[in-house]
Each structure stands twice: as C-alpha cells, then as structure tokens.
Scaffold this active site. Structure first.
Site, mmCIF file in Angstrom:
data_model
loop_
_atom_site.group_PDB
_atom_site.id
_atom_site.type_symbol
_atom_site.label_atom_id
_atom_site.label_comp_id
_atom_site.label_asym_id
_atom_site.label_seq_id
_atom_site.Cartn_x
_atom_site.Cartn_y
_atom_site.Cartn_z
ATOM 1 N N SER A 96 0.827 -1.201 0.000
ATOM 2 C CA SER A 96 0.000 0.000 0.000
ATOM 3 C C SER A 96 0.865 1.257 0.000
ATOM 4 O O SER A 96 1.682 1.445 -0.894
ATOM 5 C CB SER A 96 -0.963 -0.033 1.184
ATOM 6 O OG SER A 96 -1.888 1.040 1.118
ATOM 7 N N ASP A 238 -2.841 5.956 -4.565
ATOM 8 C CA ASP A 238 -1.742 5.384 -3.800
ATOM 9 C C ASP A 238 -1.182 4.202 -4.597
ATOM 10 O O ASP A 238 -1.692 3.879 -5.679
ATOM 11 C CB ASP A 238 -2.195 5.011 -2.385
ATOM 12 C CG ASP A 238 -3.084 3.780 -2.334
ATOM 13 O OD1 ASP A 238 -3.726 3.473 -3.360
ATOM 14 O OD2 ASP A 238 -3.159 3.133 -1.276
ATOM 15 N N ASP A 240 -1.290 0.945 -4.664
ATOM 16 C CA ASP A 240 -2.143 -0.148 -5.132
ATOM 17 C C ASP A 240 -3.520 0.346 -5.558
ATOM 18 O O ASP A 240 -4.415 -0.455 -5.828
ATOM 19 C CB ASP A 240 -2.257 -1.257 -4.088
ATOM 20 C CG ASP A 240 -2.967 -0.830 -2.818
ATOM 21 O OD1 ASP A 240 -2.821 0.348 -2.418
ATOM 22 O OD2 ASP A 240 -3.668 -1.653 -2.209
ATOM 23 N N ASP A 242 -6.127 1.775 -4.192
ATOM 24 C CA ASP A 242 -7.387 1.586 -3.478
ATOM 25 C C ASP A 242 -7.810 2.855 -2.745
ATOM 26 O O ASP A 242 -8.952 2.948 -2.280
ATOM 27 C CB ASP A 242 -7.319 0.392 -2.515
ATOM 28 C CG ASP A 242 -6.349 0.580 -1.364
ATOM 29 O OD1 ASP A 242 -5.461 1.454 -1.452
ATOM 30 O OD2 ASP A 242 -6.462 -0.164 -0.363
#
Length: 449
Positions: A96, A238, A240, A242
């Site tokens: 993340s 960000d 990833d 999400d």
C-alpha cells in the site's frame, strides 16, 4: 524488525523480514487453508513485486492451487477478478502506502475481501507451525494469465455513473498514479468519462515519485500540475490504487477525509439509504447524511476495511468507506477503490455544476488531530476502561478501543495491533477543542501508569 502480520495481511522489509522463502511459505499456508482451488494473484508495481509474487505462486502451486496471474493490477481490480473467476481466494502483492523497501501479501476471500480475524489467524497458524499440505505431483498445475483485469475494473466503475453526461463536460483533470499499479486503469476510466487527462507519474515501475502517504507536503507536484494545466481537479492514487486524494481547481489539496464526504454527497442524493464508516473517520459524512435526510444515516464500524464491509452488509448499506481516501461500493466490490471515488466525484461535479472547492465549502469544516503515544500492551486495556468510566459525559462506542462523541466533537483512542502504542484521534470545529480532548485522554493514560 519483525514481519507484520495483521488482518490486513503481511508486510515486511524486502530482503530482511520478507524473503522469497517467507513468501513461498505464506503462499503454501494460504493454499493449505483453501485446500487447493483457483487463486487469482495481482501485484502492485514495486521492484520487488515479481520476486515476492514468484515465491507466493510457488507456495500456492505446491498446495495444489490453480493460479491466475493478472500481472500489475490494482487491489480493487484483483478483488473484482476473484469474483469473476469464481476463485477460492486471491492474493495481492502490495504494501500500500509504505515506502518502496517494503512489500506485502494481502489475502482475499472468495468474495474478494480481506479474511475476517478468525480466518487470518488460521492462515497464520498454518504458517507458524509449517503445517503445510503438499499436493501430489499429478495435482500440480501451470499458472495461467488473464490480461483483462483493467478493462473489467473500468467497466464496473463506469456502470455506477452516467458516462455520457460526464463526458459532455469535457473535464481536464490531472491524474497522479505515483508510478504505482493504478495508472492504466485510472487513465482508461477518465478517458472513458470524456476527460482530457494530464497523467503524471504514470509509469508502473514502483519508483514512487513522492512519498505515498497523502499528506499535503507530499503532494506539491500534483497541486502544481493542476494550477499549471488549469485543470478542474487532481486525482492522486496510492501505490495499489485503493485510496484517492483530491486536489481542487485552485491547486489545493483538500485532505483525504473529503474523498468519502464528497462520494457520500452524491450517493445520498442518488441512492438514499444508510452508509458505513469506521470509528476514526470524520463526522463530515454524518453531516452530509443529516443534510440529505430521510433514510440516510451512518453506521460506525471498528477500524479496518473488512470491518466496514461487515457493517455495510449488516445494515444493507450500498456504500461506505474510511477517512483515508477509501470508498467502498459493493456493486463493484467489497474493497476500497480509487476508480469508484473518481467516477462518483466527477458525477457529483456534473450534476451540481460546482467546482471541488465549492463542494468542499458546502460541508462543515473540522480540525482533525492525530497523535500516538507509547503504551505497554498489558496496560492498554486499563487505559480504555478508565476512558469508559471517566467519559460518561459523552456517547461511548467501544467496539474498537473507545470513541467518545460530544455535541461538537469526538475523540477516539485505540491500541495498535502491531506496536506498543495507543493512537488518539480527535476532531472538533477548532484545533484548541481537538487538543483539549487529546489532552484529556493523555491525562487519563498517565493516571493508569
């Protein structure tokens, strides 16, 4: 430093706590837990991603799983493809917003959701005990590739809004993908919504152009790009993809808490009903629900994406999210999704005819202060009990630590799952009032020493 293992997955420093051997054993543990079956695997763009993925995949194969490789894909796209493939589970290789030296392994259930705590504990128990079930040679398979994740994700997000209506506005927007996993999907979505896209940090090479954590000091580049290109908004993903941070038309970062509040403004109008948010999320969403009236209200959950989704399902909520820029719409999937956030924001701008700054000005403004303090794990329970007993002048929710709500403000204190610390978040109309609440929590803590 230890390997971090929580309900959100596993994270470690590559080459230190997260090695190929660890990755393979975690993959084998997950495959053993699933008892084989189909598993969808995606990864973000970190340079270590291929190495970690190879380890995880070898472990899954050794446990008799059939593996579908998506390549570089966002977390929400991977979750979506778990369901599209009717898979037994999924794995996302991502850390993340952690720095590039980190990577992680996030397990997904057959719904595309992080496993609940009891399931995560069973997976980690298999790993700790090395209680792997290995498949016979005739049960071993070869991984298959599926390149359709980006298009499937975009189509799912587009179905939430009116693309023709948004396209008529011909918005110019800046998209900062931080050289992460969401660039292809994000640009595809925005172009399908008729936007002129100024795409910065678009190469999915994992060499993050700025610190991924969405703080104002880290987002000077997209803010400057919005101003220079005279864009109506800047969207910052960000690694990833999400979570989404938003920059207004003046090049001002509005703060990650507003991502959910703006989505709620649209959703409460278009689909009146309840929503869910975690206990550490701003009460702006409660204000937006109150403005909408009728069946619109907010249910609170413990911190964590899976907990928000559990409350959404319990109360029949179509959407929800967290104050970290994460929007969850169950029509697309039970995970945070930056594409959903972008689509709903542009739809809101289209229907209201308002700019981002005007929409923000319609929502009551608060000051949120976050602090953390060292606290031994065996003392945290005493601290929380003292807060419960000494804060009866407010409304208490103790489903995750203790949150105390007052007419004008709230404070939330909870222990960390991974460190000997407590986190305290306070939100109020002024910084003085927020600090007053934090000071009160600190005084209660000190008295338990």
């Amino acid at each position: 430093m230890r390997l971090m293992m929580t309900v959100s997955g596993v994270r470690g420093v590559v080459g230190e706590t997260l090695t190929p051997t660890v990755a393979a054993e975690l993959g084998c543990a997950f495959g053993t837990y699933l008892r084989g079956g189909k598993v969808v695997v995606g990864r973000d763009s970190r340079p270590s991603g291929a190495m970690v993925q190879q380890g995880v995949v070898s472990g899954l194969l050794s446990a008799g799983c059939d593996v579908i490789l998506l390549g570089i894909a966002s977390t929400p796209a991977t979750a979506l493809m778990v369901r599209r493939h009717s898979a037994a589970g999924g794995v996302v290789i991502t850390a993340s917003h952690n720095p590039v030296i980190w990577n992680g392994i996030k397990f997904l259930t057959n719904e595309g959701l992080a496993p609940p705590p009891e399931q995560a504990e069973r997976i980690f128990g298999i790993y700790d005990l090395k209680a792997f079930t290995l498949a016979r040679v005739e049960q071993l398979s070869t991984p298959q590739s599926d390149p359709s994740a980006a298009n499937a994700h975009v189509e799912a997000a587009l179905a939430l809004v009116d693309p023709a209506l948004v396209s008529a506005k011909a918005f110019r927007v800046v998209l900062d993908s931080i050289n992460g996993a969401g660039g292809v999907e994000g640009k595809m979505l925005l172009e399908r919504l008729g936007c002129e896209v100024v795409h910065i940090n678009a190469e999915a090479n994992g060499r993050f152009a700025h610190v991924p954590e969405p703080l104002a000091e880290n987002l000077t580049q997209p803010c400057e790009a919005v101003t220079a290109k005279q864009a109506v908004a800047g969207f910052v993903q960000d690694p990833d993809a999400d979570r989404l941070a938003i920059v207004d038309e003046n090049g001002v970062y509005i703060g990650e808490e507003y991502t959910l509040a703006l989505a709620a403004r649209y959703m409460f109008a278009a689909h009146p009903g309840p929503a869910a948010a975690n206990l550490s999320t701003s009460r702006m969403i409660d204000d937006v629900a109150a403005q909408a009236g009728g069946a619109c209200r907010v249910y609170r959950s413990p911190v964590g994406e899976a907990n928000v989704v559990a409350v959404m399902k319990e109360h029949g909520c179509q959407f929800g999210g967290e104050g970290n820029g994460g929007i969850i719409d169950l029509r697309v999937g039970p995970v945070r999704d930056s594409l959903v956030a972008m689509a709903l924001t542009l739809q809101l701008m289209t229907l209201t005819g308002k700019t981002i700054s005007q929409l923000v000005s319609d929502i009551p403004r608060y000051v949120m202060i976050k602090q953390k303090f060292e606290c031994e794990k065996d003392r945290i329970a005493r601290v929380l009990e003292a807060v419960r007993s000494q804060c009866e002048d407010g409304q208490i929710n103790d489903s995750d630590g203790v949150r105390v709500d007052y007419a004008d403000a709230w404070v939330h204190i909870r222990g960390s799952n991974t460190e000997p610390i407590v986190r305290i978040i306070a939100e109020a109309p002024t910084a003085d009032r927020a600090n007053q609440l934090i000071d009160r929590m600190r005084q209660i803590m000190d008295a338990t020493a």
